[in-house]
Enzyme design. Structure first.
Site, short mmCIF file in Angstrom:
data_model
loop_
_atom_site.label_atom_id
_atom_site.label_comp_id
_atom_site.label_asym_id
_atom_site.label_seq_id
_atom_site.Cartn_x
_atom_site.Cartn_y
_atom_site.Cartn_z
N GLU A 274 44.58 27.11 56.60
CA GLU A 274 44.99 28.53 56.51
C GLU A 274 45.38 29.02 57.91
OE1 GLU A 274 41.52 30.79 55.41
OE2 GLU A 274 42.67 32.58 54.88
N LYS B 86 47.78 34.57 49.38
CA LYS B 86 46.34 34.53 49.07
C LYS B 86 45.93 35.70 48.16
CE LYS B 86 41.90 34.04 51.52
NZ LYS B 86 41.31 33.86 52.88
N CYS C 223 41.57 29.15 50.75
CA CYS C 223 40.20 29.41 51.23
C CYS C 223 39.37 30.20 50.22
CB CYS C 223 40.28 30.10 52.59
SG CYS C 223 38.76 29.86 53.55
N VAL D 283 34.10 29.67 57.06
CA VAL D 283 33.14 30.00 58.11
C VAL D 283 31.69 29.84 57.64
CG1 VAL D 283 34.63 31.52 59.46
CG2 VAL D 283 33.38 32.46 57.52
C1 ACM Z 1 38.27 32.63 54.25
O1 ACM Z 1 38.79 32.98 53.18
N1 ACM Z 1 39.00 32.42 55.32
C2 ACM Z 1 36.82 32.43 54.34
#
Ligand code: ACM
Length: 269
Positions: free
Chosen positions: A39, A109, A144, A171
């Site tokens: 990402e 996203k 992510c 993270v």
């Molecule tokens: C994330 O979506 N970068 C944790």
């Protein structure tokens, strides 16, 4: 059979030129069919405002897209890479999907994470799958935090994905429980290209925000078992061959089929 390569590295925040050079160097000599990058791999992650994100973002004709198109040509491979996308007055946390031969798609996203909500617009592309131009494989894309919403991976499986790729900047470590479940419950391969390293930014009140990205890029088979995994900090490319055809029969015994047994009439939402 299809060869997939996951790139794990530490982008330098705000320095796209350095990051693109690093990606090219890591991939030198790699022979593969699909390259998956993390990402926001061209810019780094820790944006603090919408204005900052917008000024770092570019469009489908920008420097990042041109670079990834060249990369796809050089490797004769599909490239999927996270980037900050500017489109009119909107800015999205997106993934470029570049096919050798130039057709370019963008996934935006769907489920923004934490401070991303202050820096990006919610993605509006919806979920879709892309046919690999040279191999019998359908690829679905999520980014992510989308992993936390089983509807994302399920939508991609219902669209016929054999492989779900997930450019990530994770993270925490809880994804190591959830991501293989997305593979198992849909009988698809799941490929997570995560970044590593840390980013420290100073916040408006003078305090510091440090994020540590958890690496461990991994390819899960359709039973949710890791086939290959990077460690938490190394910068490397992992390449493995998979057989996408093995995901097509969704039965798991003589009586049960993952998709045909669904009871949508009884589900809520
Ligand atoms: C994330 O979506 N970068 C944790």
């Amino acid at each position: 059979m299809l060869k997939i390569s996951l790139v794990q590295f530490t982008p330098r925040f705000g320095d796209t030129s350095v990051n693109l050079r690093q990606i090219a160097a890591l991939l030198r000599g790699v022979e593969t069919d699909i390259i998956v990058l993390p990402e926001l791999c061209t810019t780094g992650y820790s944006f603090l405002s919408r204005e900052e994100t917008r000024s770092a973002a570019d469009g489908p004709e920008g420097k990042s897209a041109i670079f990834f198109q060249q990369l796809a040509e050089q490797h004769n491979a599909m490239v999927i890479a996270g980037f900050a996308e500017r489109s009119g007055d909107k800015v999205y946390n997106s993934a470029l999907i570049v096919l050798p031969g130039d057709e370019l798609r963008i996934y935006r996203k769907t489920h923004l994470f934490s401070r991303e909500k202050q820096c990006f617009d919610e993605g509006d592309s919806g979920f879709f799958v892309v046919q690999h131009p040279l191999k019998d494989c359908k690829i679905g894309i999520m980014i992510c935090n989308d992993w936390r919403y089983p509807e994302a991976a399920r939508s991609l499986a219902l669209l016929g994905a054999d492989l779900i790729v997930c450019p990530s900047n994770l993270v925490s470590d809880v994804w190591r429980i959830g991501m293989p479940a997305r593979a198992l419950e849909n009988k698809v391969y799941v490929a997570v290209a995560n970044r590593c390293g840390t980013e420290t930014r100073e916040l408006e009140d003078g305090s510091k925000q440090t994020l540590t990205f958890t690496g461990g890029s991994v390819l899960y088979n359709y039973n949710g078992e890791p086939l290959v995994q990077a460690d938490k900090t190394e910068q490397r490319v992992i390449t493995l061959e998979i057989d996408p055809l093995l995901t097509r029969d969704k039965s798991f015994n003589a009586f049960n089929d993952l998709l045909k047994d669904r009871r949508p009439g009884l589900y809520v939402g």
